[in-house]
Design an enzyme around this catalytic site. Structure first.
Site, PDB file in Angstrom:
ATOM      1  N   HIS A 158      22.341  10.540  16.382  1.00 64.07           N
ATOM      2  CA  HIS A 158      21.702   9.227  16.528  1.00 64.07           C
ATOM      3  C   HIS A 158      20.216   9.339  16.890  1.00 64.07           C
ATOM      4  O   HIS A 158      19.363   8.836  16.145  1.00 64.07           O
ATOM      5  CB  HIS A 158      22.490   8.382  17.539  1.00 64.07           C
ATOM      6  CG  HIS A 158      21.795   7.124  17.949  1.00 64.07           C
ATOM      7  ND1 HIS A 158      21.486   6.127  17.055  1.00 64.07           N
ATOM      8  CD2 HIS A 158      21.322   6.700  19.162  1.00 64.07           C
ATOM      9  CE1 HIS A 158      20.862   5.144  17.695  1.00 64.07           C
ATOM     10  NE2 HIS A 158      20.748   5.463  18.974  1.00 64.07           N
ATOM     11  N   HIS A 205      15.397   8.607  23.691  1.00 56.85           N
ATOM     12  CA  HIS A 205      15.528   7.207  24.102  1.00 56.85           C
ATOM     13  C   HIS A 205      16.847   6.899  24.804  1.00 56.85           C
ATOM     14  O   HIS A 205      16.938   5.942  25.550  1.00 56.85           O
ATOM     15  CB  HIS A 205      15.317   6.266  22.912  1.00 56.85           C
ATOM     16  CG  HIS A 205      16.501   6.115  22.024  1.00 56.85           C
ATOM     17  ND1 HIS A 205      16.735   6.938  20.940  1.00 56.85           N
ATOM     18  CD2 HIS A 205      17.537   5.237  22.060  1.00 56.85           C
ATOM     19  CE1 HIS A 205      17.849   6.569  20.346  1.00 56.85           C
ATOM     20  NE2 HIS A 205      18.371   5.535  21.008  1.00 56.85           N
ATOM     21  N   GLU A 256      19.758   6.436  29.812  1.00 61.65           N
ATOM     22  CA  GLU A 256      20.854   5.470  29.845  1.00 61.65           C
ATOM     23  C   GLU A 256      22.220   6.160  29.824  1.00 61.65           C
ATOM     24  O   GLU A 256      23.148   5.749  30.512  1.00 61.65           O
ATOM     25  CB  GLU A 256      20.721   4.525  28.645  1.00 61.65           C
ATOM     26  CG  GLU A 256      21.549   3.270  28.762  1.00 61.65           C
ATOM     27  CD  GLU A 256      21.200   2.283  27.648  1.00 61.65           C
ATOM     28  OE1 GLU A 256      20.019   1.903  27.534  1.00 61.65           O
ATOM     29  OE2 GLU A 256      22.104   1.918  26.882  1.00 61.65           O
ATOM     30  N   ASP A 257      22.335   7.223  29.059  1.00 59.45           N
ATOM     31  CA  ASP A 257      23.663   7.794  28.808  1.00 59.45           C
ATOM     32  C   ASP A 257      23.926   9.171  29.413  1.00 59.45           C
ATOM     33  O   ASP A 257      25.011   9.711  29.262  1.00 59.45           O
ATOM     34  CB  ASP A 257      23.911   7.884  27.288  1.00 59.45           C
ATOM     35  CG  ASP A 257      23.975   6.507  26.650  1.00 59.45           C
ATOM     36  OD1 ASP A 257      24.314   5.551  27.363  1.00 59.45           O
ATOM     37  OD2 ASP A 257      23.677   6.395  25.450  1.00 59.45           O
ATOM     38  N   ASP A 298      15.851   2.376  16.763  1.00 62.06           N
ATOM     39  CA  ASP A 298      17.152   2.541  17.405  1.00 62.06           C
ATOM     40  C   ASP A 298      18.138   1.516  16.841  1.00 62.06           C
ATOM     41  O   ASP A 298      19.242   1.837  16.406  1.00 62.06           O
ATOM     42  CB  ASP A 298      16.970   2.358  18.920  1.00 62.06           C
ATOM     43  CG  ASP A 298      18.284   2.388  19.691  1.00 62.06           C
ATOM     44  OD1 ASP A 298      19.189   3.151  19.299  1.00 62.06           O
ATOM     45  OD2 ASP A 298      18.385   1.645  20.696  1.00 62.06           O
ATOM     46  N   ASP A 324      12.016 -18.491  -5.918  1.00 59.39           N
ATOM     47  CA  ASP A 324      11.424 -17.171  -5.729  1.00 59.39           C
ATOM     48  C   ASP A 324      12.458 -16.097  -5.421  1.00 59.39           C
ATOM     49  O   ASP A 324      12.174 -15.131  -4.749  1.00 59.39           O
ATOM     50  CB  ASP A 324      10.327 -17.215  -4.666  1.00 59.39           C
ATOM     51  CG  ASP A 324      10.786 -17.924  -3.405  1.00 59.39           C
ATOM     52  OD1 ASP A 324      11.944 -18.377  -3.382  1.00 59.39           O
ATOM     53  OD2 ASP A 324       9.996 -18.018  -2.461  1.00 59.39           O
TER      54      ASP A 324
HETATM   55 MN    MN Z   1      20.218   4.384  20.857  1.00 57.43          MN
END
Ligand code: MN
Length: 727
Positions: A51, A75, A79-80, A142, A263
């Site tokens: 990822h 990133h 968080e993880d 992300d 269009d």
């Molecule tokens: Mn992510």
């Protein structure tokens, strides 16, 4: 299985990042992410590192700088995993740590609801984005990869992520001009938020456009010939189909069928200079019929997201309608990549995020608005209000107007001059008294249209915002500013403003005299702890009590009182009538004749009268102009005279035409009682033309008194006409 490796990322970055030191930093970031995420799996079954690698690859395709690539790789580690921001700052610098922090969700706080949690996270991200625009670029990359792999998620989570994407991330991408990412986010999200429509449009496109696409190919060949004939060189033409979501939005917002969207198919002509854009436009219009009002010059007036292009819709000789977009290569890059094209990484040029922030704020007006918002409102407002105002006021803007000095200001659809004033400056909003749009004075609730030139009229002595402005303002920002102004007002000002609001509400209901008393207030609103008229005005000004409620309550009570008074006077009048049987009329040659007053025309002393001799019920006395007489045989009519010394009262029926007005009946009754006139019956009818017909039977002694009554009733402004019935 997704076998993406560092090699794939390196292949992308090595095309534009050549500095070995930078390449090495990126590699170290990859190693750290790989180590931290070791053992973690994505829902798809892929190792987690795939990822961040994909996110970094998406970023590399946008040619962002090394720090942004590193932030993309790292990133999710805070968080993880057990990594903390300080470590990242130490290893890769504050900028990278700041970006990672900006995309890291708040986890340690307790949230009351999922909605609130989402709002707090969005707020955090938007604030971070105000400090460093690269935060949102990382976040979009992300989100793009997450949406690409969303099939692995549960249905409930899919729907939530897709809704969030359509509400906040796609509009952000749009505002940044990152069209490619925006279109992909939208189409992939729509597949889950409205699967039926998605499939329908997809089918419509493939069914209807394959034929049209063939035609388009033919037209592209034609255009190529026309351009060569006119010696235009260095051009590039391609045909494209509009993305599904924008077709969807047009169908929903403009209630159109797929067939009515012109269009869906567009031809894009890319040339080398701006001069050639206009030249090509001329050639197109010379060879195809332009559809009126469809030409747009976004080169002279770029869209707020910096998009530049000429747009026109034309019809070919075989009746095919299509859009043509004409622009330069640079404009095309901006259209596809947005800010990423402008701020693509340049090696050996020192990067400063402050300088970038400044430059972006210059180019993107909405980013400047965001910075202003972050500064002014982030502390005052709760997360939800804050995010709502950014989402509604900044991200979904669709109307742009000009100030007299030529500045372009964009606002949400439905915005009013009030919203514009507050957007420019709070003080401008607070002193606003009106607006001039395209040289005409407009009310403050005028709905702004694209291209309007608006100047705000102010007056330093204006009483400032009032509660009704809250209904006029469409933007959360303006409403927030109005509310905080109202909250700060002192009691005297609130009293005056509330009093004025009540006055105007009474007037709008056509009530010109009323008498609010403390008793009334405490009876009706005591339960809300409002007991005096002064309290009432203050609460109305603050918006805690509606002026409509107050006025309606007042009318209800006043009406009730009035009705019982009227009924009493009617009863009394009828008693008077019953007790007098003398008509007061003299019939020559007859003593005590059997006389009755006609009920159709109700003659009163002074009126010219005639008698009609009936078979068996005596003589009925009519007004000599009574309409019914015309049908009577002349030989049965006899001449009559009024006697002297008449003491009784006579009923007379008046038909009053008036404008509908709650106060009307009261004014009539007041007039009558001041003249000491009794009423014996009353009937009120309102018709659709806002007209009221009042039939009222009053008792008078003679025509002199009647004339006086009519003269006084005619002074009531709402009354347009008074007739005696049947005369
Ligand atoms: Mn992510």
């Amino acid at each position: 299985m997704d076998n993406v490796t560092y090699k794939d990322l390196f292949a992308k970055i090595s095309t534009y990042i050549h500095n070995l030191n930078d390449q090495e930093r990126i590699y170290r970031a990859y190693l750290l992410a790989d180590e931290k995420h070791k053992g973690q799996m994505r829902k798809s079954g892929d190792p987690y590192i795939s990822h961040p690698l994909h996110v970094a690859i998406i970023l590399a395709e946008l040619h962002v700088g090394p720090d942004t690539i590193i932030a993309g790789l790292l990133h999710d580690v805070v968080e993880d995993t057990d990594t903390v921001l300080d470590q990242i700052a130490e290893l890769f610098g504050d900028d990278v740590a700041g970006m990672v922090d900006g995309v890291t969700k708040l986890t340690k706080m307790k949230f009351t609801s999922l909605e609130q949690k989402q709002a707090e996270n969005h707020q955090k991200m938007l604030l971070a984005m105000g400090k460093d625009i690269r935060v949102i670029v990382v976040k979009l990359a992300d989100r793009l990869h997450n949406i690409r792999t969303i099939d692995a998620q549960s249905e409930e989570k899919r729907a939530r992520i897709c809704r969030e994407t359509l509400e906040i991330y796609a509009p952000l991408a749009h505002r940044l001009g990152m069209f490619k990412i925006k279109a992909e986010l939208e189409d992939r999200s729509l597949r889950y938020t409205d699967p039926e429509m998605f499939k329908k449009i997809e089918a419509d496109i493939s069914e209807n456009t394959s034929a049209r696409l063939e035609n388009i190919d033919h037209i592209i060949d034609q255009i190529r010939e026309y351009l060569k004939e006119e010696k235009v060189s260095n051009f590039n033409i391609k045909g494209r189909v509009k993305n599904i979501y924008s077709i969807y939005k047009k169908m929903i917002n403009q209630h159109k069928d797929f067939e009515d969207i012109y269009d869906v198919l567009a031809i894009r002509i890319i040339v080398d200079t701006i001069d050639n854009c206009y030249r090509v436009l001329g050639i197109i219009h010379a060879n195809y019929t332009p559809v009126p009002k469809r030409f747009k010059d976004y080169i002279a007036v770029p869209k707020p997201n910096m998009y530049q292009s000429l747009h026109t819709t034309v019809i070919s000789s075989d009746g095919l309608t299509f859009e043509v977009q004409i622009r330069t290569k640079e404009m095309d890059d901006v259209a596809e990549l947005g800010i990423a094209a402008h701020w693509a990484y340049k090696e050996n040029v020192a990067y400063s995020k402050e300088k970038e922030q400044f430059e972006i704020a210059q180019k993107l007006k909405w980013y400047a608005d965001l910075l202003k918002f972050n500064e002014e409102d982030s502390e005052e407002a709760d997360a939800k209000t804050f995010v709502d105002s950014i989402r509604k006021d900044i991200l979904t803007t669709s109307v742009y107007v000009y100030t007299p000095t030529g500045d372009v200001i964009d606002l949400p659809k439905g915005a009013t001059p009030l919203d514009l004033a507050y957007k420019i400056h709070t003080e401008l909003g607070n002193t606003m008294v009106g607006a001039i749009v395209n040289k005409h004075i407009v009310p403050i609730d005028y709905e702004l249209q694209n291209g309007d030139i608006v100047s705000i009229r102010t007056n330093k002595n204006s009483s400032g915002p009032n509660i009704r402005w809250l209904n006029i303002a469409k933007t959360t920002h303006a409403r927030h500013k109005i509310k905080s102004f109202l909250n700060k007002l002192n009691r005297d000002v609130l009293y005056d403003s509330g009093k004025k609001i009540v006055e105007e509400e009474f007037q709008s209901q056509k009530i010109f005299s009323y008498d609010l008393k403390d008793d009334f207030v405490s009876e009706c609103f005591g339960k809300n702890n409002i007991n005096t008229v002064a309290d009432l005005y203050v609460e109305i000004a603050k918006g805690t009590l509606s002026e409509k409620t107050v006025v309606n309550k007042y009318i209800g009570i006043a009406k009730h009182d009035k009705e019982s008074i009227i009924q009493k006077s009617i009863d009394k009048a009828n008693k008077m009538l019953q007790s007098s049987s003398e008509t007061g009329i003299v019939v020559e040659g007859l003593k005590n004749p059997q006389l009755k007053l006609a009920v159709c025309c109700n003659p009163v002393p002074g009126d010219p009268i005639v008698g009609y001799v009936t078979k068996g019920s005596g003589i009925v006395v009519h007004h000599s102009k009574c309409r019914n007489i015309r049908n009577f045989s002349e030989e049965r009519l006899i001449k009559l005279n009024w006697g002297n010394n008449i003491t009784r009262k006579y009923p007379v029926l008046l038909k009053i035409q008036a404008m509908q007005n709650v106060q009307l009946l009261g004014e009539i009754m007041n007039t009558l009682s001041s003249l000491n006139i009794s009423t014996s019956s009353l009937n009120v009818k309102n018709n659709q033309n806002l007209e009221t017909i009042i039939k009222i039977k009053i008792l008078v002694s003679n025509t002199i008194e009647l004339e006086k009554v009519l003269a006084n009733l005619n002074k009531i402004p709402a009354i347009s006409n008074i007739l005696r019935d049947n005369v």
